[in-house]
Design a protein around this motif. Structure first.
Motif, mmCIF file in Angstrom:
data_model
loop_
_atom_site.group_PDB
_atom_site.id
_atom_site.type_symbol
_atom_site.label_atom_id
_atom_site.label_comp_id
_atom_site.label_asym_id
_atom_site.label_seq_id
_atom_site.Cartn_x
_atom_site.Cartn_y
_atom_site.Cartn_z
ATOM 1 N N ILE A 1 -78.312 12.774 17.323
ATOM 2 C CA ILE A 1 -79.354 11.831 16.918
ATOM 3 C C ILE A 1 -78.820 10.893 15.838
ATOM 4 O O ILE A 1 -79.096 9.689 15.844
ATOM 5 N N LEU A 2 -78.054 11.420 14.911
ATOM 6 C CA LEU A 2 -77.469 10.598 13.856
ATOM 7 C C LEU A 2 -76.558 9.522 14.441
ATOM 8 O O LEU A 2 -76.593 8.362 14.018
ATOM 9 N N PHE A 3 -75.762 9.905 15.426
ATOM 10 C CA PHE A 3 -74.897 8.910 16.079
ATOM 11 C C PHE A 3 -75.740 7.818 16.724
ATOM 12 O O PHE A 3 -75.428 6.626 16.605
ATOM 13 N N ILE A 4 -76.795 8.204 17.414
ATOM 14 C CA ILE A 4 -77.639 7.217 18.084
ATOM 15 C C ILE A 4 -78.290 6.291 17.058
ATOM 16 O O ILE A 4 -78.387 5.079 17.274
ATOM 17 N N ILE A 5 -78.725 6.855 15.943
ATOM 18 C CA ILE A 5 -79.364 6.035 14.914
ATOM 19 C C ILE A 5 -78.417 4.942 14.435
ATOM 20 O O ILE A 5 -78.748 3.757 14.429
ATOM 21 N N PHE A 6 -77.211 5.317 14.045
ATOM 22 C CA PHE A 6 -76.294 4.322 13.506
ATOM 23 C C PHE A 6 -75.743 3.405 14.594
ATOM 24 O O PHE A 6 -75.503 2.225 14.358
ATOM 25 N N ASP A 7 -75.560 3.925 15.785
ATOM 26 C CA ASP A 7 -75.064 3.095 16.875
ATOM 27 C C ASP A 7 -76.087 2.030 17.252
ATOM 28 O O ASP A 7 -75.745 0.855 17.413
ATOM 29 N N LEU A 8 -77.339 2.411 17.373
ATOM 30 C CA LEU A 8 -78.379 1.439 17.699
ATOM 31 C C LEU A 8 -78.572 0.428 16.580
ATOM 32 O O LEU A 8 -78.806 -0.758 16.834
ATOM 33 N N GLU A 9 -78.482 0.913 15.371
ATOM 34 C CA GLU A 9 -78.685 0.007 14.244
ATOM 35 C C GLU A 9 -77.637 -1.103 14.259
ATOM 36 O O GLU A 9 -77.979 -2.286 14.137
ATOM 37 N N ILE A 10 -76.403 -0.748 14.438
ATOM 38 C CA ILE A 10 -75.340 -1.749 14.449
ATOM 39 C C ILE A 10 -75.441 -2.628 15.684
ATOM 40 O O ILE A 10 -75.253 -3.852 15.614
ATOM 41 N N ALA A 11 -75.763 -2.036 16.830
ATOM 42 C CA ALA A 11 -75.834 -2.817 18.071
ATOM 43 C C ALA A 11 -76.941 -3.862 18.020
ATOM 44 O O ALA A 11 -76.812 -4.930 18.619
ATOM 45 N N PHE A 12 -78.035 -3.581 17.302
ATOM 46 C CA PHE A 12 -79.141 -4.536 17.237
ATOM 47 C C PHE A 12 -79.077 -5.442 16.009
ATOM 48 O O PHE A 12 -79.711 -6.499 15.996
ATOM 49 N N LEU A 13 -78.327 -5.068 15.003
ATOM 50 C CA LEU A 13 -78.269 -5.905 13.803
ATOM 51 C C LEU A 13 -77.407 -7.150 13.994
ATOM 52 O O LEU A 13 -77.722 -8.204 13.450
ATOM 53 N N PHE A 14 -76.327 -7.053 14.743
ATOM 54 C CA PHE A 14 -75.455 -8.217 14.906
ATOM 55 C C PHE A 14 -76.140 -9.370 15.640
ATOM 56 O O PHE A 14 -76.140 -10.500 15.150
ATOM 57 N N PRO A 15 -76.743 -9.151 16.814
ATOM 58 C CA PRO A 15 -77.426 -10.285 17.457
ATOM 59 C C PRO A 15 -78.601 -10.798 16.631
ATOM 60 O O PRO A 15 -78.874 -12.006 16.621
ATOM 61 N N TRP A 16 -79.291 -9.902 15.951
ATOM 62 C CA TRP A 16 -80.411 -10.314 15.101
ATOM 63 C C TRP A 16 -79.928 -11.211 13.968
ATOM 64 O O TRP A 16 -80.549 -12.217 13.651
ATOM 65 N N ALA A 17 -78.795 -10.853 13.368
ATOM 66 C CA ALA A 17 -78.269 -11.641 12.256
ATOM 67 C C ALA A 17 -77.808 -13.027 12.719
ATOM 68 O O ALA A 17 -77.882 -13.996 11.959
#
Length: 122
Positions: A69-85
């Motif tokens: 779950i921890l991996f998914i949390i950080f993986d999703l966070e990074i995957a969605f933060l770049f296009p958002w930024a």
């Protein structure tokens, strides 16, 4: 009306037929040309070289799932933060608050794992 679905049905039929044909051909070639003489070396454990000493269906510790779950949390966070930024100027305040809500959910998951002790190494 059915004409719209014809390419899909043809594609599914060809895929199913090709998959079935390849499995049958592989089975026939293995049956006709393969060796059928198992010995001790072929039947020995091959993954790690040791005989199994526990049941393969044992229960995992909950930390295993928490690390996943921890991996998914950080993986999703990074995957969605770049296009958002990249598009933050075009999406305005709605996009900002939507990402804030998303990050809030991720923080809740992170706190849950922290409280469960998944971040502590033994």
């Amino acid at each position: 009306m059915l004409q719209n679905y014809t390419p899909i049905l043809v594609f599914m039929g060809v895929g199913l037929g090709l998959g079935t044909a390849l499995v049958v051909i592989g089975w026939l070639l293995g049956y006709l040309f393969g060796r059928h003489k198992p010995d001790a070396a072929k039947n020995a454990p091959f993954e790690c070289g040791y005989d199994a000493f526990e049941d393969a269906r044992m229960k995992f510790d909950v930390r295993f799932y928490l690390v996943a779950i921890l991996f998914i949390i950080f993986d999703l966070e990074i995957a969605f933060l770049f296009p958002w930024a990249v598009v933050i100027n075009q999406i305005g305040w709605f996009g900002f608050w939507a990402m804030a809500a998303f990050l809030g959910l991720l923080v809740v998951g992170f706190i849950y794992e922290w409280k469960k002790g998944a971040l502590e190494w033994e």
